[in-house]
Motif scaffolding. Structure first.
Motif, PDB file in Angstrom:
ATOM      1  N   THR A  44     -38.123  19.155 -14.954  1.00  0.00           N
ATOM      2  CA  THR A  44     -37.801  18.203 -13.891  1.00  0.00           C
ATOM      3  C   THR A  44     -38.669  16.964 -14.036  1.00  0.00           C
ATOM      4  O   THR A  44     -39.890  17.067 -14.178  1.00  0.00           O
ATOM      5  CB  THR A  44     -38.044  18.836 -12.511  1.00  0.00           C
ATOM      6  N   LYS A  68     -33.600  18.155 -15.332  1.00  0.00           N
ATOM      7  CA  LYS A  68     -33.234  17.751 -13.980  1.00  0.00           C
ATOM      8  C   LYS A  68     -33.926  16.430 -13.703  1.00  0.00           C
ATOM      9  O   LYS A  68     -35.152  16.326 -13.809  1.00  0.00           O
ATOM     10  CB  LYS A  68     -33.672  18.804 -12.957  1.00  0.00           C
ATOM     11  N   THR A  71     -35.258  16.383  -8.070  1.00  0.00           N
ATOM     12  CA  THR A  71     -35.074  17.538  -7.192  1.00  0.00           C
ATOM     13  C   THR A  71     -35.778  17.218  -5.879  1.00  0.00           C
ATOM     14  O   THR A  71     -36.550  16.267  -5.781  1.00  0.00           O
ATOM     15  CB  THR A  71     -35.671  18.815  -7.808  1.00  0.00           C
ATOM     16  N   ASP A  88     -29.370  16.471 -15.275  1.00  0.00           N
ATOM     17  CA  ASP A  88     -28.710  17.077 -14.119  1.00  0.00           C
ATOM     18  C   ASP A  88     -29.178  16.400 -12.830  1.00  0.00           C
ATOM     19  O   ASP A  88     -30.377  16.270 -12.585  1.00  0.00           O
ATOM     20  CB  ASP A  88     -29.032  18.565 -14.083  1.00  0.00           C
ATOM     21  N   SER A 107     -24.542  12.336 -17.217  1.00  0.00           N
ATOM     22  CA  SER A 107     -24.739  13.604 -16.527  1.00  0.00           C
ATOM     23  C   SER A 107     -23.401  14.278 -16.302  1.00  0.00           C
ATOM     24  O   SER A 107     -22.361  13.621 -16.221  1.00  0.00           O
ATOM     25  CB  SER A 107     -25.436  13.350 -15.182  1.00  0.00           C
ATOM     26  N   THR A 109     -22.971  15.763 -13.614  1.00  0.00           N
ATOM     27  CA  THR A 109     -22.943  15.797 -12.155  1.00  0.00           C
ATOM     28  C   THR A 109     -21.866  14.876 -11.590  1.00  0.00           C
ATOM     29  O   THR A 109     -21.639  13.790 -12.102  1.00  0.00           O
ATOM     30  CB  THR A 109     -24.321  15.352 -11.604  1.00  0.00           C
TER      31      THR A 109
END
Length: 992
Positions: A44, A68, A71, A88, A107, A109
């Motif tokens: 992350t 990631k 977060t 992500d 991404s 996403t």
């Protein structure tokens, strides 16, 4: 924070940045980035707690490649930033807000508009993040019946984007038409392959007659599609958005009342090489937008090979990444714009005789040839670098960065020249060589650091110029590498001004002697001048920054030159011990010399302006303020004997003391601490304490071996060996220069022999060698060191019933090396110190057995440190010598000793041993020394309290003996010299 680059963790699943969650009682945790920032990790990149806010300021670049990206539930606010996010984003429960700037997302996403608030952003992304139906889903549904063909693709965000680049690998023309309808107010660029339907294949080329309706949508561009002009040589009343232009039948193209935008993905030619010339007339516009798709590994620039002629009411625009070739001459009479966040490399010349040249904020332009503006205007809000720059009969405004190898500004025809050059709003301009004639130059900044403006002319000549430097402006004349090579460029000058809290002064910096006059007038601050006056005038708020170099004066004068200072003007003197020659003999008088404020950046000195017959005007140092001296005798000698005592001295000690008391190089509030710490490195790491600790432990172990052999019932001799290790740490190390953190590790090897004769007389002798690695952190310096300590110990004694008596002695020697880095602002090499120590001791031991397992003991010792010299260098140069006087003191420890058998098998014995006690020291507990500045006669007697009078200690050990082998593990703690000290020691012992 101006720049933030984290080490590449792209092969490691690391959390790079935690914002929020660790500060109790904090309502909000803020991390603000205003420069280039890069983050790479398999884990992350940012965990943002609910109270965390990450702010990306205007013109900053933010590049993240992570497993990631974000977060947590915090906030991200991007204000006009250039943002690249690869990874992500699905686990991010917070909010992302961006207004303006650029955002590229790589991404899987699908962004949720509930927590992604985007407005007027140049967005690069796959379609699924923009529309309710993605291109991929649309195509997939076509294969099973096309249920979505008639559906509407609706927008997700209420405010339009300024530009949208869709990075899907393929999409149908029907889908893209619907997408262009959804965002009519934004340019929609598609970089992938386009097809009509599954059976027709992909569209790679269209013509003006057969284009599938592609040319009917003014806001959509298909980067992978070429427009074949066939035999057309003109485009009239056309609006075209396409990837590139090609033709086999024409070498010249004219745009009449047409708007053409080419979105060629690099390294594709935006205009085919066969088209050699493009002419823009009748309010036409040509935009070259090079697409760089980092998501697909395409990082080249779009190519422009054609010469472009821009007539009076037309526009040539560059955006994205573009490379113009050597034959792509640009002649501008209209308007040439390098758009926001664009990157353009010009390998051909640029000529402007009228019109406008604009470089927008965030744009970068690199010109390898000449850039000539001989009419119209030039406005630089981004960054422009050119090999050659000519500005004549034109207006130039610089609010960004402008650099050139050579500059020609204005013309020698004073009556006809109408050239103005203005720096404003944080603008910076730098030229290696400049010819400036009959020009008006304005340098006007603001009080905030980001609003300061600067003009740096390394080599220049000219006549009849009007130069006005207002508050917040800096003018630097002469090459900073000239003479002794210690001049001031833009970063150095701004750093010096920061030492004064960024005063909003109008500042002149002179690196090489400047000629007053020749029709040139330079006004600084609120300067009042007379008609026809030439020279330099410092008005209210104006300041001269003096280098203090020895080889040349700041000013010499032509026949019409003068130097004037008006009330509330200043001269900042960086090095008051430098030559500081203001003028030579060509300047007989300085107007208003009594009005100028002379400011010494060394607060220990006052200044005065003085005329030296036959040489010129000098700034001399006046009274010395010795109240601020750490070493009154040593520093007093240096200040009273200033020969060579400058901030650029060749002598390391003189250079150190000149800089440490100078606000340019160090914070005066901490100069006392730095002087003490740098000159007493041996004390920073407690070399004497380490030597005493190691030799004291050796003495105790020799006595311990003696007591062991005393307890044997039969006479005999045995040999022993030992390998031990220790860890020591303390906070606030004894009397060493105030508070500190200290830790050390040690490794020791001992060999020896012990024996007992028939008369009951016991003896023990051992030789040991050890290595100590230590680190300490102090107010200013962090230091690390290594010591090799070795010695010989001897003891002899006898046991009488419950009483045992022993005598002991030892000799030891230590050789230590210490390194420490001076603060970066000092701009000096590392400190290195060699510390030799020798230690003798004699003493005795008396123990009385209270019971079989417990005894009380006293073992007074006399310790002697003979004379020794510590040598400190800065880089390769000797700087300080610390000659330590002999130090003698006695120590009287008193303790309870215990030894208990835990278990005893046939061949294994386990015992628990312990000692608890305290000691008192009497004698010379301070280290008295004489400090010398090498290469000078400066010296100072100093005293450092390095041992405390009272100490307490305790040890607990468990030993296991099996046959000839004995191993033990001991934990100990002590108070006193280290305030709080702990050690863990492992021991292995073999009896031979």
């Amino acid at each position: 924070m101006d720049q933030f680059t984290v080490k590449d963790f792209s092969q490691t699943p690391a959390l790079l940045v935690q914002v929020g969650g660790n500060t109790r009682g904090a309502d909000e945790s803020l991390l603000q980035l205003s420069g280039p920032s890069s983050f790479k990790t398999l884990g992350t990149a940012f965990n943002l707690e609910s109270s965390a806010v990450l702010v990306l300021k205007a013109s900053s670049s933010f590049h993240v490649e992570a497993g990631k990206v974000f977060t947590g539930n915090g906030k991200v606010i991007a204000d006009g930033a250039d943002v690249y996010l690869k990874g992500d984003l699905s686990g991010f429960g917070g909010s992302y807000q961006q207004i303006g700037g650029a955002l590229e997302i790589v991404s899987e996403t699908q962004l949720n508009p509930a927590n992604w608030n985007l407005s007027v952003v140049q967005l690069t992304s796959e379609s699924k993040n923009i529309f309710t139906v993605s291109a991929k889903d649309f195509v997939s549904d076509m294969l099973v019946g096309g249920t979505l063909l008639a559906g509407e693709i609706t927008e997700k965000w209420s405010k339009p984007f300024s530009k949208i680049t869709l990075t899907d690998e393929k999409a149908s023309l029907e889908y893209l038409n619907k997408a262009s309808d959804a965002y009519k107010g934004a340019e929609l660029i598609f970089t992938g392959e386009v097809f009509i339907d599954e059976s027709s294949g992909y569209i790679h080329k269209v013509t003006l007659k057969n284009h599938y309706g592609l040319l009917d949508k003014p806001n959509i561009a298909l980067a992978s599609v070429r427009l074949d002009l066939e035999d057309s040589t003109e485009l009239t009343d056309q609006t075209i958005r396409i990837g590139s232009l090609t033709s086999d039948k024409t070498n010249q193209l004219t745009l009449n009342r047409s708007d053409v935008a080419l979105y060629a993905p690099g390294p594709v030619a935006a205009i085919d090489e066969k088209i050699q010339t493009v002419v823009l007339t009748d309010s036409s516009s040509l935009t070259i937008h090079g697409i760089t798709e980092e998501s697909r590994g395409k990082t080249g620039k779009a190519h422009l090979t054609a010469a472009v002629y821009v007539e009076g009411d037309s526009k040539l625009n560059f955006s994205g990444s573009v490379l113009t070739f050597e034959n792509a001459l640009i002649v501008n009479k209209g308007e040439t714009n390098f758009k926001e966040l664009s990157h353009t490399e010009l390998q051909a010349s640029f000529h402007q005789t009228a019109g406008k040249l604009n470089v927008a904020a965030g744009a970068e332009v690199l010109s390898g040839k000449s850039l000539e503006v001989t009419g119209g205007s030039m406005n630089i809000a981004g960054a422009l670098t050119s090999n050659t720059l000519v500005v004549q009969n034109a207006e130039a405004i610089v609010a960004g960065s402008l650099k050139a190898g050579s500059l020609t500004l204005g013309t020698k025809n004073k009556g006809l020249s109408q050239t103005t050059f203005s720096l404003t709003k944080g603008g910076q301009a730098q030229f290696d060589q400049a010819e400036i004639f009959a020009s008006d130059i304005s340098i006007e900044g603001g009080s905030e650091p980001q609003q300061k403006v600067s003009l740096y002319l390394k080599k220049w000549e000219g006549r009849d110029n009007q130069i006005q430097v207002d508050n917040g402006g800096v003018l630097i004349l002469g090459d900073d590498a000239s003479g002794d090579g210690n001049g001031y460029g833009i970063p150095e000058t701004l750093s010096i001004l920061e030492q004064f809290g960024n005063p909003s002064k109008a500042v002149l910096v002179v690196n090489e002697t400047q000629v007053l006059g020749n029709g040139n007038i330079i006004r600084l601050g609120n300067a009042a001048t007379r008609e026809g006056e030439a020279g330099v005038v410092f008005g209210e708020g104006g300041a001269l920054l003096m280098r203090g170099r020895a080889d040349a004066p700041v000013f010499t004068s032509a026949a019409d030159g003068s130097l004037s200072f008006q009330p509330n003007s200043s001269i900042f003197v960086v090095d008051p011990f430098g030559t500081n020659q203001l003028t030579d003999t060509t300047v007989s008088e300085i107007n208003g010399r009594s009005d100028v404020n002379l400011v010494s950046l060394n607060p220990n000195l006052s200044l005065k302006l003085e005329n030296v017959a036959g040489e010129g005007w000098f700034i001399k140092h006046g009274e010395i303020n010795s109240q601020n001296f750490v070493y009154p005798e040593l520093q007093g000698w240096l200040y009273d004997n200033p020969e060579g005592f400058t901030v650029d001295s060749l002598n390391a000690a003189q250079k150190f003391f000149a800089r440490v008391d100078n606000e340019v190089y160090f914070n005066p509030q901490q100069s006392h601490k730095l002087i003490k710490e740098a000159t007493q490195l041996g004390s920073l790491l407690g070399t004497r304490l380490n030597t005493l600790r190691v030799r004291g432990e050796s003495m105790k172990k020799t006595l311990w071996e003696l007591h062991t052999v005393m307890e044997k019932k039969e006479p005999g001799i045995y040999m022993f060996g030992e390998v031990g290790g220790g860890l020591f740490f303390s906070k606030n190390l004894g009397g060493y220069l105030g508070s500190s953190r200290y830790r050390a590790t040690s490794e020791t090897v001992r060999i020896g022999a012990a024996g007992k004769n028939a008369a009951g007389l016991s003896w023990s002798v051992s030789f040991d060698g050890g290595h100590v690695s230590s680190k300490s952190r102090h107010t200013v310096l962090d230091a690390s060191g290594k010591q090799n300590i070795f010695g010989l110990s001897l003891s002899v004694g006898k046991r009488f019933e419950k009483i045992s008596v022993a005598l002991n002695s030892s000799i030891g020697h230590s050789r230590g090396k210490i390194t420490s880095s001076l603060p970066g602002s000092m701009q000096m090499d590392k400190l290195k110190t060699r510390v030799p120590e020798t230690l003798f001791n004699v003493g005795g031991d008396v123990a009385y057995a209270l019971i079989e397992e417990l005894s009380i003991a006293a073992y007074p010792q006399l310790w002697v440190f003979p004379k020794a010299t510590e040598k400190t260098s800065i880089g390769s140069q000797d700087a300080f010598r610390l000659k330590n006087k002999a130090q003698v003191f006695a120590e009287v420890p008193l303790s309870l000793r215990g030894s208990w058998a835990v278990s005893s098998a046939t061949d294994t014995k386990i015992r628990l041993k312990g000692e608890l006690g305290g000691s008192v020291k009497v004698g010379k507990l301070s280290k008295e020394s004489r400090l010398f500045a090498v290469g000078t006669e400066a010296k100072e007697d100093i005293s450092q309290k390095n041992f405390r009078r009272w100490n307490g200690f305790g040890t607990m050990a468990v030993s296991v003996k099996q046959g000839r082998f004995e191993g033990s593990l001991a934990a100990s703690a002590a108070t006193g010299d280290g305030k709080l000290e702990a050690a863990l020691t492992a021991r292995a012992n073999w009896n031979f």
